[in-house]
Design a protein around this motif. Sequence first.
Motif, PDB file in Angstrom:
ATOM      1  N   LEU A   1       1.610  -8.532  12.765  1.00  0.00           N
ATOM      2  CA  LEU A   1       0.235  -8.085  12.586  1.00  0.00           C
ATOM      3  C   LEU A   1      -0.634  -9.299  12.284  1.00  0.00           C
ATOM      4  O   LEU A   1      -0.192 -10.231  11.617  1.00  0.00           O
ATOM      5  CB  LEU A   1       0.146  -7.070  11.436  1.00  0.00           C
ATOM      6  N   ARG A   2      -1.864  -9.259  12.756  1.00  0.00           N
ATOM      7  CA  ARG A   2      -2.766 -10.403  12.545  1.00  0.00           C
ATOM      8  C   ARG A   2      -4.195  -9.905  12.357  1.00  0.00           C
ATOM      9  O   ARG A   2      -4.659  -9.017  13.090  1.00  0.00           O
ATOM     10  CB  ARG A   2      -2.688 -11.355  13.733  1.00  0.00           C
ATOM     11  N   GLY A   3      -4.885 -10.460  11.369  1.00  0.00           N
ATOM     12  CA  GLY A   3      -6.286 -10.144  11.159  1.00  0.00           C
ATOM     13  C   GLY A   3      -7.179 -10.913  12.103  1.00  0.00           C
ATOM     14  O   GLY A   3      -6.773 -11.922  12.690  1.00  0.00           O
ATOM     15  N   THR A   4      -8.413 -10.438  12.240  1.00  0.00           N
ATOM     16  CA  THR A   4      -9.355 -11.080  13.159  1.00  0.00           C
ATOM     17  C   THR A   4     -10.617 -11.585  12.463  1.00  0.00           C
ATOM     18  O   THR A   4     -11.409 -12.286  13.088  1.00  0.00           O
ATOM     19  CB  THR A   4      -9.775 -10.094  14.262  1.00  0.00           C
ATOM     20  N   ALA A   5     -10.823 -11.184  11.190  1.00  0.00           N
ATOM     21  CA  ALA A   5     -12.038 -11.517  10.438  1.00  0.00           C
ATOM     22  C   ALA A   5     -13.282 -10.894  11.044  1.00  0.00           C
ATOM     23  O   ALA A   5     -14.398 -11.270  10.693  1.00  0.00           O
ATOM     24  CB  ALA A   5     -12.214 -13.036  10.314  1.00  0.00           C
ATOM     25  N   SER A   6     -13.116  -9.931  11.951  1.00  0.00           N
ATOM     26  CA  SER A   6     -14.256  -9.281  12.578  1.00  0.00           C
ATOM     27  C   SER A   6     -14.156  -7.759  12.543  1.00  0.00           C
ATOM     28  O   SER A   6     -14.833  -7.071  13.301  1.00  0.00           O
ATOM     29  CB  SER A   6     -14.397  -9.752  14.039  1.00  0.00           C
ATOM     30  N   GLY A   7     -13.285  -7.234  11.691  1.00  0.00           N
ATOM     31  CA  GLY A   7     -13.177  -5.791  11.553  1.00  0.00           C
ATOM     32  C   GLY A   7     -12.072  -5.167  12.360  1.00  0.00           C
ATOM     33  O   GLY A   7     -12.213  -4.038  12.825  1.00  0.00           O
ATOM     34  N   ALA A   8     -10.951  -5.867  12.515  1.00  0.00           N
ATOM     35  CA  ALA A   8      -9.833  -5.317  13.282  1.00  0.00           C
ATOM     36  C   ALA A   8      -8.543  -6.040  12.916  1.00  0.00           C
ATOM     37  O   ALA A   8      -8.561  -7.198  12.490  1.00  0.00           O
ATOM     38  CB  ALA A   8     -10.083  -5.415  14.779  1.00  0.00           C
TER      39      ALA A   8
ATOM     40  N   ALA B   1      -3.401  -3.702   7.369  1.00  0.00           N
ATOM     41  CA  ALA B   1      -2.110  -4.306   7.702  1.00  0.00           C
ATOM     42  C   ALA B   1      -1.043  -3.905   6.688  1.00  0.00           C
ATOM     43  O   ALA B   1       0.110  -3.648   7.056  1.00  0.00           O
ATOM     44  CB  ALA B   1      -2.248  -5.828   7.756  1.00  0.00           C
ATOM     45  N   GLY B   2      -1.424  -3.836   5.396  1.00  0.00           N
ATOM     46  CA  GLY B   2      -0.473  -3.424   4.368  1.00  0.00           C
ATOM     47  C   GLY B   2       0.013  -2.002   4.568  1.00  0.00           C
ATOM     48  O   GLY B   2       1.199  -1.693   4.367  1.00  0.00           O
ATOM     49  N   ARG B   3      -0.890  -1.097   4.979  1.00  0.00           N
ATOM     50  CA  ARG B   3      -0.496   0.295   5.232  1.00  0.00           C
ATOM     51  C   ARG B   3       0.448   0.387   6.430  1.00  0.00           C
ATOM     52  O   ARG B   3       1.420   1.148   6.415  1.00  0.00           O
ATOM     53  CB  ARG B   3      -1.732   1.160   5.456  1.00  0.00           C
ATOM     54  N   ILE B   4       0.163  -0.372   7.484  1.00  0.00           N
ATOM     55  CA  ILE B   4       1.033  -0.336   8.663  1.00  0.00           C
ATOM     56  C   ILE B   4       2.412  -0.896   8.312  1.00  0.00           C
ATOM     57  O   ILE B   4       3.446  -0.325   8.706  1.00  0.00           O
ATOM     58  CB  ILE B   4       0.399  -1.107   9.827  1.00  0.00           C
ATOM     59  N   GLN B   5       2.456  -2.006   7.577  1.00  0.00           N
ATOM     60  CA  GLN B   5       3.740  -2.570   7.179  1.00  0.00           C
ATOM     61  C   GLN B   5       4.526  -1.589   6.303  1.00  0.00           C
ATOM     62  O   GLN B   5       5.741  -1.419   6.482  1.00  0.00           O
ATOM     63  CB  GLN B   5       3.515  -3.885   6.421  1.00  0.00           C
TER      64      GLN B   5
ATOM     65  N   MET C   1       0.832  -1.190   0.000  1.00  0.00           N
ATOM     66  CA  MET C   1       0.000   0.000   0.000  1.00  0.00           C
ATOM     67  C   MET C   1       0.877   1.255   0.000  1.00  0.00           C
ATOM     68  O   MET C   1       1.931   1.279   0.623  1.00  0.00           O
ATOM     69  CB  MET C   1      -0.922   0.012   1.224  1.00  0.00           C
ATOM     70  N   PRO C   2       0.431   2.311  -0.692  1.00  0.00           N
ATOM     71  CA  PRO C   2       1.203   3.559  -0.690  1.00  0.00           C
ATOM     72  C   PRO C   2       1.037   4.323   0.620  1.00  0.00           C
ATOM     73  O   PRO C   2      -0.065   4.391   1.173  1.00  0.00           O
ATOM     74  CB  PRO C   2       0.600   4.340  -1.866  1.00  0.00           C
TER      75      PRO C   2
ATOM     76  N   SER D   1     -15.474   8.604  12.160  1.00  0.00           N
ATOM     77  CA  SER D   1     -14.842   8.739  10.848  1.00  0.00           C
ATOM     78  C   SER D   1     -13.409   9.251  10.916  1.00  0.00           C
ATOM     79  O   SER D   1     -12.557   8.816  10.140  1.00  0.00           O
ATOM     80  CB  SER D   1     -15.667   9.685   9.965  1.00  0.00           C
ATOM     81  N   PHE D   2     -13.150  10.204  11.830  1.00  0.00           N
ATOM     82  CA  PHE D   2     -11.895  10.949  11.751  1.00  0.00           C
ATOM     83  C   PHE D   2     -11.015  10.865  12.996  1.00  0.00           C
ATOM     84  O   PHE D   2      -9.849  11.271  12.932  1.00  0.00           O
ATOM     85  CB  PHE D   2     -12.198  12.428  11.465  1.00  0.00           C
ATOM     86  N   ALA D   3     -11.529  10.363  14.120  1.00  0.00           N
ATOM     87  CA  ALA D   3     -10.717  10.356  15.336  1.00  0.00           C
ATOM     88  C   ALA D   3      -9.686   9.239  15.360  1.00  0.00           C
ATOM     89  O   ALA D   3      -8.641   9.363  15.998  1.00  0.00           O
ATOM     90  CB  ALA D   3     -11.619  10.263  16.572  1.00  0.00           C
ATOM     91  N   GLY D   4      -9.958   8.137  14.680  1.00  0.00           N
ATOM     92  CA  GLY D   4      -9.059   6.995  14.721  1.00  0.00           C
ATOM     93  C   GLY D   4      -7.950   7.086  13.680  1.00  0.00           C
ATOM     94  O   GLY D   4      -8.186   7.489  12.539  1.00  0.00           O
ATOM     95  N   ARG D   5      -6.743   6.690  14.061  1.00  0.00           N
ATOM     96  CA  ARG D   5      -5.616   6.663  13.127  1.00  0.00           C
ATOM     97  C   ARG D   5      -4.448   5.923  13.765  1.00  0.00           C
ATOM     98  O   ARG D   5      -4.407   5.697  14.974  1.00  0.00           O
ATOM     99  CB  ARG D   5      -5.197   8.077  12.726  1.00  0.00           C
ATOM    100  N   VAL D   6      -3.505   5.566  12.915  1.00  0.00           N
ATOM    101  CA  VAL D   6      -2.248   4.970  13.365  1.00  0.00           C
ATOM    102  C   VAL D   6      -1.126   5.897  12.925  1.00  0.00           C
ATOM    103  O   VAL D   6      -1.094   6.332  11.763  1.00  0.00           O
ATOM    104  CB  VAL D   6      -2.047   3.561  12.769  1.00  0.00           C
TER     105      VAL D   6
END
Length: 264
Positions: free
Chosen positions: A170-177, A211-215, A79-80, A139-144
């Motif tokens: 990093l690990r997915g949860t299949a539940s939106g996180a 996860a791609g953006r964080i990596q 991801m860019p 919409s706007f308060a959350g970020r990394v």
Amino acid sequence: MPHLDDRGDLVWTMPLTLVVSGVAVLVGVGAAVGYRITGHDGPNAVTVLAGVAVFVAVSGRMVTARNERWEGVTEPPTMPVRVRRGRVVIPRRDVTARILFGIFAGGVAVWLLPGAPAAGAWAAFGLFGSLAILFALQSFAGRVVVTPTELVVLTVFNRRAIPRHLVSGLRGTASGAVTIQIESRRAVTVPAGPIIIGGRWNYRPAELKTAGRIQAALAAVPAAPPTTRNVLERRRPVTIAAAVLATAAFLTTFVLIMSGVVGG
């Protein structure tokens, strides 16, 4: 033939979408024409149901196409990201919440236009304004934020600063996180995808992209020598206060409307 996927949802193939949409359009147009011929004005139930059928078919096809596109993807895509002032900011992407924010913010804006009726203005501000604030927070308060020393996860109500050298995966949860694995500590959760939809919604694409953006951010910002092994957690008092006040305003306005004190 129509069939269900592994999640139990209907698979909207292109032929099925065209058939349902075409039949709905024909039925809706025929009902509308017949309604006008008989001297009635305005929409009728059959036309409305036909419109709903078209919406369901088209949106169902979009969801099916999205699921098919990501079916064989198991690793986060590249991801860019953009490095600014030595750090990368990855905003929370919840399209559903942003759309709802725009709708309710637009409802407030209508009452601010010149010539808007004064009756019901306070009710509009109390209901639409409070909902606009709540969806704005979502919409706007959350970020990394990735810096040379920390990976900071900000949710609506919390801030967690993780030293870079403690991030183990990093690990997915299949539940939106997406969970950020930390050495010898509890994992930190990063929301991904629309939080409002829920149910059997396929969150995997949103989780993989997050996860791609964080990596990509971790790779783009060189890590500095570690200075601490502590994961710092604290509340976000401003967003908490905004959520409490907006909720109180909505409930108060609703009660006043139901009791007839404020006109709706």
